[in-house]
Every structure is written in structure tokens, then in C-alpha cells.
Scaffold this motif. Structure first.
Motif, short mmCIF file in Angstrom:
data_model
loop_
_atom_site.label_atom_id
_atom_site.label_comp_id
_atom_site.label_asym_id
_atom_site.label_seq_id
_atom_site.Cartn_x
_atom_site.Cartn_y
_atom_site.Cartn_z
N ALA A 59 0.86 -1.19 0.00
CA ALA A 59 0.00 0.00 0.00
C ALA A 59 0.89 1.23 0.00
N THR A 60 0.63 2.14 -0.91
CA THR A 60 1.41 3.38 -0.99
C THR A 60 0.54 4.55 -0.56
N VAL A 61 1.04 5.31 0.38
CA VAL A 61 0.30 6.44 0.95
C VAL A 61 0.92 7.74 0.45
N PRO A 62 0.19 8.51 -0.37
CA PRO A 62 0.72 9.81 -0.82
C PRO A 62 0.86 10.77 0.37
N VAL A 63 1.90 11.59 0.34
CA VAL A 63 2.18 12.51 1.45
C VAL A 63 2.46 13.90 0.92
N THR A 64 1.86 14.89 1.55
CA THR A 64 2.18 16.29 1.31
C THR A 64 2.67 16.90 2.61
N THR A 90 12.68 14.75 4.84
CA THR A 90 12.48 13.88 3.67
C THR A 90 13.62 12.88 3.51
N ARG A 91 14.82 13.22 4.04
CA ARG A 91 15.96 12.30 3.95
C ARG A 91 15.99 11.31 5.11
N SER A 92 15.12 11.47 6.07
CA SER A 92 15.12 10.64 7.28
C SER A 92 14.49 9.28 7.01
N PRO A 93 14.63 8.33 7.94
CA PRO A 93 13.98 7.02 7.77
C PRO A 93 12.46 7.06 7.78
N LEU A 94 11.88 8.24 7.97
CA LEU A 94 10.43 8.34 7.81
C LEU A 94 10.04 8.14 6.36
N PHE A 95 10.95 8.51 5.43
CA PHE A 95 10.64 8.43 4.01
C PHE A 95 11.68 7.68 3.18
N THR A 96 12.81 7.33 3.77
CA THR A 96 13.82 6.58 3.04
C THR A 96 14.12 5.28 3.79
N PRO A 97 14.54 4.23 3.08
CA PRO A 97 14.75 2.93 3.73
C PRO A 97 15.90 2.96 4.74
N PHE A 98 15.72 2.18 5.80
CA PHE A 98 16.75 2.01 6.83
C PHE A 98 16.73 0.55 7.25
N THR A 104 14.70 -3.79 5.61
CA THR A 104 15.16 -2.47 5.19
C THR A 104 14.00 -1.74 4.56
N THR A 105 13.48 -0.78 5.27
CA THR A 105 12.27 -0.10 4.83
C THR A 105 12.09 1.19 5.64
N GLN A 106 10.98 1.86 5.43
CA GLN A 106 10.68 3.08 6.18
C GLN A 106 10.22 2.74 7.61
N TYR A 107 10.30 3.75 8.47
CA TYR A 107 9.99 3.57 9.89
C TYR A 107 8.58 3.03 10.11
N THR A 131 3.67 -1.11 3.80
CA THR A 131 2.91 0.14 3.80
C THR A 131 3.93 1.26 3.66
N LYS A 132 4.01 1.85 2.48
CA LYS A 132 5.04 2.84 2.17
C LYS A 132 4.45 4.24 2.03
N PHE A 133 5.25 5.22 2.45
CA PHE A 133 4.91 6.61 2.19
C PHE A 133 5.61 7.03 0.90
N SER A 134 4.89 7.75 0.06
CA SER A 134 5.48 8.24 -1.19
C SER A 134 6.51 9.32 -0.90
N LYS A 135 7.31 9.63 -1.91
CA LYS A 135 8.19 10.78 -1.78
C LYS A 135 7.31 12.01 -1.59
N PRO A 136 7.50 12.77 -0.50
CA PRO A 136 6.56 13.85 -0.21
C PRO A 136 6.65 15.00 -1.22
N THR A 137 5.50 15.55 -1.52
CA THR A 137 5.45 16.85 -2.17
C THR A 137 5.43 17.90 -1.07
N VAL A 138 6.04 19.03 -1.33
CA VAL A 138 6.13 20.09 -0.32
C VAL A 138 5.29 21.27 -0.78
N ALA A 139 4.28 21.60 0.00
CA ALA A 139 3.39 22.72 -0.31
C ALA A 139 4.02 24.03 0.13
#
Length: 715
Positions: A59-64, A90-98, A104-107, A131-139
Motif C-alpha cells: 500500500a502506498t500512501v501519498p504525502v504532502t 524527507t531524507r530521514s527514515p520516515l521516508f527513506t529505507p533504513f 530495510t524499509t521506512q519507519y 505500507t510505504k509513504f510516497s516521496k513527499p510533495t512540499v506545499a
């Protein structure tokens, strides 16, 4: 409140009911939003973010991400911006694999896999279930101004960092009112990010502190997380993305949470509810604040069971270090349900650090219990210490009785160490009214109660009646209301022979209204009328009539960083009653972090805090940091320090009193008194409650009482 009936369902009926709940649960969550599944176990049915581990799939969860820049009217426009934090997030393990133990995945994905590892393994879905978070878009950044009365900033000279303290519910509402419509969408998670900001709940700065909130906003069905990135150096244990990871952990375990929901019995939200609630495993068993509520996070603070602080401090939890980042250690979801052995990774209770929780969840004693109802507590086995006959300084305490039958704690049984006994409470006849009523507690008849007050008088004790109490709404806005107050209080004092009155009205009963900017000349009707009424009472009963105040931390020293609303609301009372005031004892336990005269931030529960906040009152300070409005020093014999029996210990109290009175600083003290020899005339120490002291074997009256009485009286 009547107890709830418990219905024992037969196994088949229970299975059918849980199956039905599982079918209905997706419709209870916002339709057409983020992917969720319903997990059904022996203890209930829960909506969780992502795909069902029994079915697998990613499951991929879009993030803004929406950066929130906060500006503070109370701090003359000081701004806290997360602009430099976004790239780090955005570079943290919240959005990148660790490389976590579960892969090896997101937090958040790793936490979910830790929660249902055995479920996925049994279904052969471990390789595909994520359950993955997408690369965030920044508003574009959103700029929110915090009005006076809704937050303030503190600047710590040691670390050169600024901390924001903000009304959480107010900010959440403001964000959803002002975020551009195109930014929000129910099919994505919106992450609102602030910088170096902590929050208080329920519009009450004494209900502090948390790092944010999470859930689904009910009107827009918008899934969201609001949290702060931290760059606070030595001010807090939590670091960088840890607050965000804490709120994300709770969100994936309870995406339907509504943080503005006002439930009953301690219920946190209409989202997932875990039985009767869970006990804080990191809190001392003696604490009266162990029941955390029924949600994934604690009531008010949204703290996890791995957080060590429950109130009046920054949340604190030793972090899992992932590279250069700090991540929240969280319970796996089966910890709440008691199913870790069958569901979680290796049967562990917490993740990423499997040792963060060492005990299974313990349910609250009763639905919504807060561990206050010790009606059958037997009398203590340790006897109270005899009074030594000297009076250096005073031990002051609140009594509200307790127990039943032979175990009843009577007024006459108060330890001889207590010098001033304050009876709690006389309360408004109706909410928002000015007429007060005192009902004798438990089986007391009025004449019997008066006789016990007389008995304490014969021992040289003073007995006051406290007016108000937490949760009471008292208003005295008109001349008619003022007369109702005077008539009712006069009758209570005369009937029972009280030596005076104690004022314990909290927000919203006592607030500084917009446009009321000078504590020396208040214009808020409730404040003006109360000052006049207390002068009239004093004139009526005579010079020996005692008038005391018990403000919360926000209501006196809280007037230093900000003046308005609840902040500094008792300063006009202290000033306006200065000629008839017996003493004021600030509650050092009902307070957010505050700043001392040395320019540094201190947290409640420490000797530094007690010394710094007391010296604010003893030395005076610029109200709202305005040099044109200097609150003058209060004489030392009119100032006491307020402690909570379940929130401190005798060692800290005795160190604080020794330091403030004699100037002898205990080892490790950071705050340096501006008067190195201390304040020998200082009144003493107040405790909520005498009942708590007795319940815990007189651990304060048998230690702090003799200490205070041994100090030489000021010359």
C-alpha cells in the motif's frame, strides 16, 4: 457515576459480533481515503493503516508536507520556521529505507511489520506486505500568527534556542481554516510541520506538553499529522524527527483518531479504543496519574507508553538512533491488545528497540479510572511525626477527606505537622454562577464538621475554605453576582468558623480579557469584582481574616513571557490584594516550561524550576517582557511554593526549600539565586493534598514539616 455493566458473550456470539464489526469498520473510517484494513482479535476490532497482512501487497500512501511558520504576538513577532528542516525530514527514515530488524524499509512500515510479523509469516506475505509513504510533495509554507493568550516563546540563553508553547486545539483549527483548499485531499496524508514547538491541550496551558497530534479531521475527512522538528540542543531529550515519528506511529495504528473528540471515561477519540485504557508503565506506582486513556496515545498529551513524562514536561523517551536521526520507540499494536505472543515480531512489545517496553499492557483499574477512587484505602501504618513546637516556616496543605467507615480520613486526624489546613472546596451552585456552596464531605453533619475545625483551632492550626477548584466555572461579572458571592461566602465562613478563604479559580474563571494590558489597573470585570469583593470580606471579618491565592504556574510566573488570557491572570489579584494578602502559593506542578530571570528555560519538577519561579515572584519581573510594566517584588512572607504529592518526592522538596530559604544550593543546581543568601522570611511549602501525604505514609509531613519548622524564623 454508575458503573458499567459487563456482558459476557458466548464464543459464537462474540465471533459473529467481531466479524460484523470487521465488516463495518471500513465504513466508519472516511470513505475513499487512505488504504486501511480491519484487524480483528480476541479483544476487539481495530482500523489500521495499509493492507491486510493476511492478504499481502504494498500500500502506498501519498504525502504532502506543509511547513508552518509560527509568529507570536506575545513575543513581538518572533517567528519559528521549519524551512531548513524539510530536507532533513524527507531524507530521514520516515521516508527513506533504513535497515531495521524487520527489514530495510521506512519507519512506519517497519513498525507495522513488527506488529503483525507472525500474521504475515503465517499467510506467506512477508516478502510482499508493505505500507510505504510516497516521496513527499512540499506545499508552500503556511504562516500562522499566535495571538496573545494562545501561546508564547521562551528563549534559552544557554543553548541559544527559542521554544514555542502553543494551544494545540486552537492551532489545529486555525490550520484547517487557512490551508489552501488545493493542498488538502482525503486520499493523502498531510504532514504539518512546525519548528521547536511544544503544545498544551484543552485550551489550558497547565495541560502540557506534547509534540503534536494526528488523526482524521472530521469535517474534511483529511488524514493529517501535526508535529514539530526539534533543534533544541540540551533543552529536550527528544531530537530532530523523533516527535514526527511518534505521531506517525500513532497514526498508522489509529488513522481514524479525532483529537478534538470529547469522549467520556477518558476516551481519547472515536477511533480505535483499547479496552478500559492502559496504565503508564514508565510512571511510579505511587502516582495518581497512571491511567493514560483508551487510545494509542495518552489522553490530552498523545504520549506513548514509552514516554517517561506524563505532565508538565516535554515528552521524553530514549530514542532509537538511525544514522543521524532519532526515532520514537513505540509499542507494537498488539501490546495494547495483549496479543504480542501470537502476532508481533518475536513476540516483542516495542519497536525499533525491543527492550523499550519490558512489561505487557496493564489495564486501568476501572473504566476511565484515574486512580483517585481509593475509598477503601486502609489507614497508614506509619504514624505522623509529633509537632516539635517551633514555628520557623509553615507547612500548608489541602484536605478533601476520603475513605469510608472506619477508614474515613477525618479532619481531626490531620497530622500535627500541618500548620494551615485548607478545606477543598466551596463550589458554584451552578456553572458560571457567583453563588457558592459548601457541602460537608461524606457522612459529616455540619455541626460535627464545625466541631472538628474547632478542635484544630485548639491545636493552633488555621483552617481555611478554598473557593473553586479545577474544572469549576465561576463568574462574578456584575454587581448582582458580586453580592451573591459575598452573601454566600460570608454565610459559609460564619457557619463553620473558617479563618479565611483561599482562591482557587482557574481559567476560564479568572482570565485577562483582550484590551486589559495593565495588571495595576485591570479592566476585566471578573478580576475587578473579585478584588473588590475580597476587600469587602476582609473589612467585614477583620484584620486577622486570611486571604490566600493558589494560582497555577501560568497565572503568575506565566505572566513573564506573555500577559493575556490565562497567562498572568493572577497578577492583578496579587497586586490588588497586596495590603490584605496573607500569602500566595503558586502551583509548581500545574505549569508548562517557563523562563527564569537568568534567561534560561526550566521544566517543572526540578529544584531549578522551584527556585527560578519562586524568585520571579520575590524579585519582580517585566510583565509580558514589557519594561513599562514591572510587577513589583512580593514580600517573602507572602510567598509559598506549591507541590503535588504524586508528582515529586520529599528529597526534591527539601532541597528546593533549603535552597530558597537559606541559599544552599544542592549539587547539580543550574539556577543561581539572585539573592545568594536565600529568603529566610519565605512563608513555606504548600501541598495538594494532605490526603495524598497520608495515603503515602506521611512521607512529606514527616520530612518536610520538621525541616520547615527547624528553620529559624526571619528576624
Amino acid at each position: 457515576m454508575p458503573s458499567e455493566a459487563r456482558i459476557a458473550l458466548k464464543p459464537l456470539a462474540r465471533t459473529l459480533l467481531l466479524t460484523l464489526l470487521g465488516l463495518l469498520a471500513p465504513s466508519l473510517f472516511a470513505q475513499g481515503t487512505l488504504p486501511t484494513f480491519t484487524h480483528t482479535g480476541d479483544s476487539g476490532s481495530y482500523t489500521v493503516l495499509g493492507n491486510d497482512p493476511a492478504k499481502g501487497g504494498t500500500a502506498t500512501v501519498p504525502v504532502t508536507i506543509v511547513p508552518i511558520t509560527l509568529t507570536f504576538e506575545a513575543s513581538k513577532g518572533v517567528a519559528l520556521s521549519p524551512a531548513l528542516d524539510i530536507a532533513k525530514i524527507t531524507r530521514s527514515p520516515l521516508f527513506t529505507p533504513f535497515p531495521f530488524a524487520t527489514g530495510t524499509t521506512q519507519y512506519a512500515d517497519a513498525l507495522l511489520r513488527a506488529s503483525f510479523y507472525q500474521t504475515a509469516a503465517s499467510a506467506n506475505t512477508l516478502s510482499t506486505w508493505h505500507t510505504k509513504f510516497s516521496k513527499p510533495t512540499v506545499a508552500p509554507a503556511l504562516r500562522v500568527q499566535i495571538p496573545i493568550g494562545y501561546g508564547y516563546t521562551l528563549t534559552d540563553k544557554r543553548s541559544a534556542r527559542t521554544l514555542g508553547v502553543v494551544d494545540l486545539e486552537w492551532l489545529q483549527k486555525k490550520i484547517f481554516e487557512t490551508t489552501p483548499a488545493g493542498t488538502l485531499s482525503p486520499d493523502r496524508l498531510v504532514l504539518f510541520v512546525t519548528h521547536n514547538t511544544t503544545y498544551y491541550a484543552e485550551g489550558d496551558a497547565t495541560v502540557c506538553c506534547s509534540w503534536g497530534t494526528h488523526g482524521t479531521e472530521p469535517a474534511s475527512k483529511q488524514p493529517f499529522v501535526l508535529a514539530s522538528y526539534l533543534d533544541l540542543s540540551s533543552l529536550a531529550i527528544d531530537k530532530d524527527v523523533q516527535p514526527i515519528s511518534s505521531q506517525l506511529a500513532q497514526f498508522v495504528m489509529d488513522p481514524g483518531h479525532d483529537p478534538l473528540f470529547k469522549g467520556t471515561r477518558g476516551q481519547t477519540s472515536p477511533g480505535n479504543t483499547f479496552g478500559t485504557g492502559w496504565m503508564r508503565p514508565a510512571t511510579s506506582p505511587a502516582s495518581d496519574f497512571r491511567c493514560a486513556g483508551t487510545g494509542a496515545g495518552s489522553r490530552y498529551f498523545t504520549l506513548l507508553p514509552t514516554d517517561t513524562n506524563a505532565k508538565n514536561n516535554f515528552p521524553a523517551s530514549p530514542a532509537f538512533v538511525a544514522g543521524t536521526y532519532h526515532l520514537q520507540n513505540a509499542p507494537v499494536l498488539p501490546w495494547y491488545t495483549g496479543n504480542t505472543a501470537a502476532e508481533s515480531w518475536q513476540g516483542k512489545l516495542s519497536f525499533p528497540d525491543a527492550a523499550a517496553l519490558t512489561q505487557p499492557m496493564q489495564p486501568c483499574e476501572a473504566p476511565g479510572a484515574n486512580n483517585f477512587g481509593r475509598a477503601g484505602t486502609p489507614p497508614p501504618t506509619t504514624p505522623p511525626a509529633p509537632f516539635n513546637g517551633t514555628h520557623g516556616h509553615q507547612l500548608i496543605g489541602y484536605w478533601n477527606g476520603g475513605g469510608i467507615g472506619a477508614n474515613r480520613f477525618r479532619l481531626r486526624d490531620v497530622s500535627p505537622q500541618w500548620d494551615v489546613v485548607i478545606v477543598a472546596f466551596a463550589v458554584p451552585v451552578q456553572s458560571g454562577g457567583a453563588q457558592l456552596i459548601f457541602r460537608t464531605p461524606f457522612q459529616y453533619q455540619p455541626d460535627e464538621f464545625k466541631a472538628e475545625i474547632d478542635e484544630l483551632h485548639s491545636r493552633g492550626k488555621k483552617v481555611l475554605i478554598s473557593l473553586g477548584g479545577g474544572g469549576q466555572n465561576f463568574q462574578i461579572r456584575t454587581p448582582e453576582a458580586q453580592q451573591q458571592f459575598l452573601d454566600s461566602v460570608t454565610q459559609i465562613v460564619q457557619q463553620y468558623g473558617f479563618d479565611g478563604v483561599d482562591i482557587d479559580f482557574e481559567a476560564p474563571s479568572i482570565v485577562t480579557e483582550p484590551g486589559d494590558t495593565d495588571f495595576r489597573h485591570p479592566t476585566s470585570p471578573g478580576t475587578v469584582n473579585l478584588i473588590a469583593a475580597l476587600h469587602t470580606l476582609h473589612d467585614h471579618f477583620g484584620a486577622n481574616f486570611m486571604i490566600t491565592l493558589v494560582p497555577e504556574g501560568t497565572q503568575t510566573p506565566g505572566g513573564y513571557p506573555s500577559y493575556g488570557g490565562q497567562f498572568g491572570s493572577y497578577l492583578p489579584l496579587v497586586y490588588g490584594l497586596r495590603d490584605i494578602l496573607t500569602f500566595s502559593d503558586t502551583q509548581d506542578y500545574n505549569t508548562p516550561p517557563l523562563q527564569g530571570l537568568d534567561g534560561n528555560i526550566y521544566q517543572a519538577g526540578t529544584v531549578d524550576y522551584h527556585a527560578a519561579m519562586t524568585e520571579l515572584m520575590l524579585r519582580g519581573f517585566p510583565v509580558g517582557r514589557d519594561p513599562k510594566h514591572i510587577f513589583p517584588p512580593v514580600p517573602a512572607d507572602k510567598i509559598a511554593v506549591g507541590f503535588l504529592t504524586s508528582d515529586t518526592n520529599p528529597e526534591i522538596v527539601m532541597q528546593a526549600m533549603d535552597y530558597i530559604i537559606t541559599g544552599k544550593a544542592p549539587a547539580g543546581t543550574r539556577y543561581k539565586l539572585l539573592q545568594p543568601g536565600g529568603y529566610p522570611a519565605m512563608r513555606g511549602a504548600m501541598f495538594w493534598t494532605i490526603d495524598g501525604d497520608r495515603r503515602h505514609e506521611y512521607n512529606y509531613s514527616n520530612t518536610v514539616g520538621p525541616q520547615l519548622h527547624s528553620f529559624p524564623a526571619a528576624k
